[in-house]
Motif scaffolding. Structure first.
Motif, PDB file in Angstrom:
ATOM      1  N   ASN A 298     -37.961 -27.980  68.438  1.00 44.30           N
ATOM      2  CA  ASN A 298     -36.886 -27.233  69.084  1.00 44.30           C
ATOM      3  C   ASN A 298     -35.609 -28.053  69.245  1.00 44.30           C
ATOM      4  OD1 ASN A 298     -38.245 -24.571  69.822  1.00 44.30           O
ATOM      5  ND2 ASN A 298     -39.652 -26.049  70.729  1.00 44.30           N
ATOM      6  N   CYS A 299     -35.340 -28.916  68.287  1.00 46.85           N
ATOM      7  CA  CYS A 299     -34.121 -29.734  68.326  1.00 46.85           C
ATOM      8  C   CYS A 299     -33.075 -29.178  67.357  1.00 46.85           C
ATOM      9  CB  CYS A 299     -34.434 -31.180  67.970  1.00 46.85           C
ATOM     10  SG  CYS A 299     -35.432 -32.050  69.201  1.00 46.85           S
ATOM     11  N   HIS A 300     -31.814 -29.441  67.684  1.00 42.52           N
ATOM     12  CA  HIS A 300     -30.700 -29.123  66.787  1.00 42.52           C
ATOM     13  C   HIS A 300     -30.028 -30.444  66.442  1.00 42.52           C
ATOM     14  CE1 HIS A 300     -26.722 -26.712  66.013  1.00 42.52           C
ATOM     15  NE2 HIS A 300     -27.264 -27.190  64.901  1.00 42.52           N
ATOM     16  N   ILE A 301     -30.104 -30.830  65.170  1.00 40.43           N
ATOM     17  CA  ILE A 301     -29.582 -32.119  64.733  1.00 40.43           C
ATOM     18  C   ILE A 301     -28.538 -31.863  63.648  1.00 40.43           C
ATOM     19  CG2 ILE A 301     -30.170 -34.383  63.796  1.00 40.43           C
ATOM     20  CD1 ILE A 301     -33.022 -33.971  64.802  1.00 40.43           C
ATOM     21  N   TYR A 302     -27.327 -32.345  63.873  1.00 39.36           N
ATOM     22  CA  TYR A 302     -26.227 -32.052  62.948  1.00 39.36           C
ATOM     23  C   TYR A 302     -25.163 -33.140  63.031  1.00 39.36           C
ATOM     24  CZ  TYR A 302     -24.004 -30.313  67.248  1.00 39.36           C
ATOM     25  OH  TYR A 302     -23.495 -30.210  68.527  1.00 39.36           O
ATOM     26  N   ASP A 303     -24.232 -33.123  62.080  1.00 38.64           N
ATOM     27  CA  ASP A 303     -23.149 -34.112  62.007  1.00 38.64           C
ATOM     28  C   ASP A 303     -23.689 -35.537  62.075  1.00 38.64           C
ATOM     29  OD1 ASP A 303     -21.287 -32.137  61.752  1.00 38.64           O
ATOM     30  OD2 ASP A 303     -20.599 -32.178  63.816  1.00 38.64           O
ATOM     31  N   VAL A 304     -24.762 -35.789  61.327  1.00 35.04           N
ATOM     32  CA  VAL A 304     -25.287 -37.145  61.190  1.00 35.04           C
ATOM     33  C   VAL A 304     -24.688 -37.772  59.924  1.00 35.04           C
ATOM     34  CG1 VAL A 304     -27.408 -36.565  62.413  1.00 35.04           C
ATOM     35  CG2 VAL A 304     -27.327 -36.369  59.923  1.00 35.04           C
ATOM     36  N   ASN A 305     -25.016 -39.045  59.675  1.00 31.03           N
ATOM     37  CA  ASN A 305     -24.498 -39.785  58.524  1.00 31.03           C
ATOM     38  C   ASN A 305     -22.975 -39.762  58.470  1.00 31.03           C
ATOM     39  OD1 ASN A 305     -24.979 -41.457  56.309  1.00 31.03           O
ATOM     40  ND2 ASN A 305     -24.882 -39.755  54.855  1.00 31.03           N
ATOM     41  N   GLN A 306     -22.341 -39.978  59.618  1.00 28.47           N
ATOM     42  CA  GLN A 306     -20.885 -40.027  59.670  1.00 28.47           C
ATOM     43  C   GLN A 306     -20.323 -41.190  58.847  1.00 28.47           C
ATOM     44  OE1 GLN A 306     -18.719 -37.699  61.670  1.00 28.47           O
ATOM     45  NE2 GLN A 306     -20.615 -36.651  61.117  1.00 28.47           N
ATOM     46  N   ALA A 307     -21.181 -42.141  58.483  1.00 25.83           N
ATOM     47  CA  ALA A 307     -20.745 -43.232  57.601  1.00 25.83           C
ATOM     48  C   ALA A 307     -20.240 -42.698  56.269  1.00 25.83           C
ATOM     49  CB  ALA A 307     -21.903 -44.205  57.367  1.00 25.83           C
ATOM     50  N   TRP A 308     -20.642 -41.497  55.894  1.00 25.74           N
ATOM     51  CA  TRP A 308     -20.211 -40.879  54.645  1.00 25.74           C
ATOM     52  C   TRP A 308     -18.694 -40.745  54.575  1.00 25.74           C
ATOM     53  CZ3 TRP A 308     -17.949 -36.112  53.373  1.00 25.74           C
ATOM     54  CH2 TRP A 308     -18.037 -35.723  52.026  1.00 25.74           C
ATOM     55  N   PHE A 309     -18.054 -40.536  55.715  1.00 24.20           N
ATOM     56  CA  PHE A 309     -16.594 -40.402  55.728  1.00 24.20           C
ATOM     57  C   PHE A 309     -15.909 -41.752  55.487  1.00 24.20           C
ATOM     58  CE2 PHE A 309     -17.881 -36.696  58.341  1.00 24.20           C
ATOM     59  CZ  PHE A 309     -17.293 -35.693  57.577  1.00 24.20           C
ATOM     60  N   ILE A 310     -16.620 -42.847  55.739  1.00 26.46           N
ATOM     61  CA  ILE A 310     -16.081 -44.185  55.475  1.00 26.46           C
ATOM     62  C   ILE A 310     -16.275 -44.560  54.014  1.00 26.46           C
ATOM     63  CG2 ILE A 310     -16.155 -46.606  56.165  1.00 26.46           C
ATOM     64  CD1 ILE A 310     -15.218 -44.666  58.361  1.00 26.46           C
ATOM     65  N   ASP A 311     -17.483 -44.314  53.497  1.00 23.47           N
ATOM     66  CA  ASP A 311     -17.801 -44.624  52.106  1.00 23.47           C
ATOM     67  C   ASP A 311     -18.893 -43.664  51.645  1.00 23.47           C
ATOM     68  OD1 ASP A 311     -18.515 -45.604  49.646  1.00 23.47           O
ATOM     69  OD2 ASP A 311     -18.648 -47.700  50.277  1.00 23.47           O
TER      70      ASP A 311
END
Length: 642
Positions: free
Chosen positions: A197-210
């Motif tokens: 019952n978790c909502h997990i989103y906007d992870v791997n923000q490192a992608w915007f760096i490289d």
């Protein structure tokens, strides 16, 4: 440095935390030794500050450290700290008290907002933890880190949301929102883990760096060795905001046994993100999930996979089976729609039965097998026939009859339009004249995507059993049921078979008040984003709903006969409705399965817990939904209306 534990607002021990604290963390003899400390960052003018509710401490840093203690932060407050909070005792909890929003902890340091080394019986609940510069919001490590519960928390800002290393055991992460994370939302090599019952989103923000995957390689959830058991269910795992990697990534655990069910995985093929990766692991059941828009829907490189009753749409490769000493994978009763390659096997043994494969592009491939000797494939519905739509090694086929003649496979498979109700909006129920009805082969499965029981004889092809649709009392007069929905989260159900049944139509008059609806399989209805994965509302099913304000829904249609409805309750957690018109005592209604019921919870957090003689629910009521936990599966009939 300090120690903690969460038990939520102890004035309201009605919620599921009661179950975990009593049955999972503590025993009855330890409860009497519990001490509660209250913290209110706004209580700066109080000169007493003894940790009582009347004179709370202003900071965690003033709180004595001791086992069997609760540390409760006042709701609606913000606690700022640059010191990481070290948990140095066992059997502790931290959570919240009072009214208002979850209390917020803002950690500005560069280590871990919360850190525990070789600690056991630790519990977090109802906190908002922000840690923008930290390695992780919550970190567990070391041998002996056991019995960890994280429930109803917002977790955001760090490199990893929750990080459990060093063979942590018995980790439960329930009903959390994890977002704005630099790498993985959850990274764990826990021995046994449940995420629900978790909502997990906007992870791997490192992608915007490289955007190179060697640098930005974060998943919503990543599990690694030495994990032996995992149960991942009823989650929304969203990778659409950033590129690379997976919604769920589990690998390097050759003896692991796991279940991945009732989840919604959203990815983005154009950003090189995928839904599910299973590499070099033992045995996994993948069932009742939604996979959408990934580079890969399901990548299975493991000993044995059971891939049943899933919806997989708009992926570059829907199901990809790789050989890794595999024994046998089962691919049964899935709906695959608008994928470029639908089912492929790279020398992996597999049985492929009762699947609907719907091609939408001229170059789409339905089946791609490397070795015909490793495949048993039959009773599939593929549409349409087109050039090179089936591949066997280097041979391409334009018709299913040519494929049948050369391969000896799919002798009972068909090429015909499955007649979906509305594929454009993700409704893959079939119409009454569909060639998929009664066209499958018996595979020993119990229920379809919606939980409808499979009847004896030939099942339908695809993930919905059309003959199990609730069509009771069709000669009766239409009725209307008024369902009152309180502001915030609650659970609802109906005893009406609506006309029309689409959830968007049923909730139409109050659509602007609805934030989200979720069924037990993890499907969502999200009107703000025009997403309806649930499709039709089904009588006697329970639904989790969140609204902006109090509202009332009028459901019109035909009232069902509850005694005629065969309700299947699977092992562990599920949702159930109440299809009767009048309220009745819960112990009486559920008496026929009372020995198999572990726990029932309503939308207010009230409990029915037979083993401990706890009955806070009292009566089951029309319009309300319930979450139920079973010890083993059961079939059940509600009593008739009086």
């Amino acid at each position: 440095m300090i120690d903690f534990k969460i038990a939520g607002d102890l004035r309201v021990i009605k919620s599921r935390i009661l179950f975990f604290i009593l049955a999972y963390l503590l025993n009855a003899s330890s409860l009497s030794a519990q001490t509660t400390y209250y913290i209110d960052p706004g209580n700066v003018s109080d000169t007493i500050q003894d940790g009582s509710r009347e004179h709370p401490f202003v900071s965690y840093l003033y709180v004595p450290q001791a086992s069997y203690s609760y540390y409760l932060l006042k709701r609606g407050t913000v606690f700022n700290t640059g010191n990481y909070l070290d948990i140095i005792c066992d059997n502790v909890s931290f959570g919240s008290y009072g009214q208002g929003d979850r209390p917020k902890i803002i950690y500005s340091g560069q280590e871990y907002a919360f850190n525990a080394n070789s600690r056991k019986n630790i519990c977090f609940r109802s906190l908002d933890i922000e840690a923008i510069n930290a390695l992780a919001n919550i970190h567990f490590t070391g041998e002996g880190s056991d019995n960890i519960l994280i429930e109803d928390c917002f977790i955001h800002g760090a490199q990893w949301g929750i990080r459990a290393t060093g063979n942590t055991s018995l980790l439960k992460i329930i009903n959390c929102e994890i977002f704005n994370i630099y790498y993985d939302g959850i990274f764990a090599n826990a021995d046994k883990i449940e995420i629900a019952n978790c909502h997990i989103y906007d992870v791997n923000q490192a992608w915007f760096i490289d955007p190179d995957e060697s640098f930005s390689n974060g998943d919503c959830i990543q599990l690694t060795n030495p994990c032996k058991e995992f149960n991942i269910h009823h989650n929304i795992l969203d990778k659409t905001g950033t590129g690379n990697k997976y919604c769920f990534n589990v690998s390097g655990m050759e003896k692991a046994v796991g279940v991945f069910e009732y989840n919604t995985c959203l990815a983005e093929d154009s950003l090189n993100s995928s839904c599910l990766f299973m590499g070099s692991i033992g045995m996994t059941d993948v069932r009742y999930n939604v996979f959408k828009s990934g580079k890969t829907g399901i990548y299975a490189n493991l000993h044995s996979a059971k891939i049943h009753y899933n919806k997989i749409t708009n992926c570059d490769q829907a199901i990809k089976l790789k050989y890794s000493g595999a024994t046998l994978s089962e691919v049964y009763n899935n709906v695959l729609y608008d994928n470029r390659v639908n089912i492929s096997s790279d020398n992996a043994p597999a049985k492929v039965n009762n699947n609907i494969i719907y091609l939408t592009q001229p170059e789409d491939i339905a089946l791609q097998y490397l070795n015909v000797q490793k495949i048993k494939s039959d009773h599939n519905l593929i549409y349409p026939e087109q050039n090179n739509f089936i591949k066997l090694g280097e041979i391409n086929f334009n018709t299913i009859s040519d494929f049948q003649e050369v391969s000896g496979l799919d002798n009972n498979s068909k090429t015909a339009d499955p007649q979906f109700a509305d594929a454009a909006v993700g409704d893959f129920h079939v119409q009454s004249t569909s060639p998929s009805i009664n066209a499958g082969t018996e595979l020993g499965l119990k229920q379809d995507f919606e939980g409808s029981l499979l009847q004896d004889g030939k099942p339908d092809i695809g993930c919905f059993e059309s003959k199990n649709k609730v069509l009771q009392n069709q000669d009766a007069m239409p009725e209307t049921q008024n369902i009152k929905i309180p502001k915030g989260w609650s659970m609802i159900s109906t005893y009406i078979d609506p006309i029309p049944g689409n959830l968007k139509n049923v909730l139409g008059p109050v659509l602007s008040d609805i934030i989200i609806v979720k069924d037990e399989r993890g499907n969502i209805f999200w009107p703000g984003f025009d997403v309806n994965q649930i499709g039709n509302i089904v009588p006697a099913e329970g639904y989790l709903i969140c609204t902006h304000k109090d509202c009332t829904v009028e459901v019109s249609g035909i009232a069902v006969k509850p005694e005629n409805m065969n309700i299947y309750l699977p092992d562990n957690y599920s949702y159930v409705g109440y299809p009767r018109k009048k309220s009745a005592p819960i112990d009486s209604v559920l008496s026929s399965i009372s020995k198999q019921i572990q726990l029932v919870k309503d939308g207010d957090g009230l409990l029915f817990w037979n083993d401990y003689d706890i009955n806070e629910i009292g009566n089951m009521e029309a319009g309300r939904g319930y979450q139920i936990k079973m010890n083993g599966s059961a079939e059940f009939h509600f009593p008739a209306n009086e």
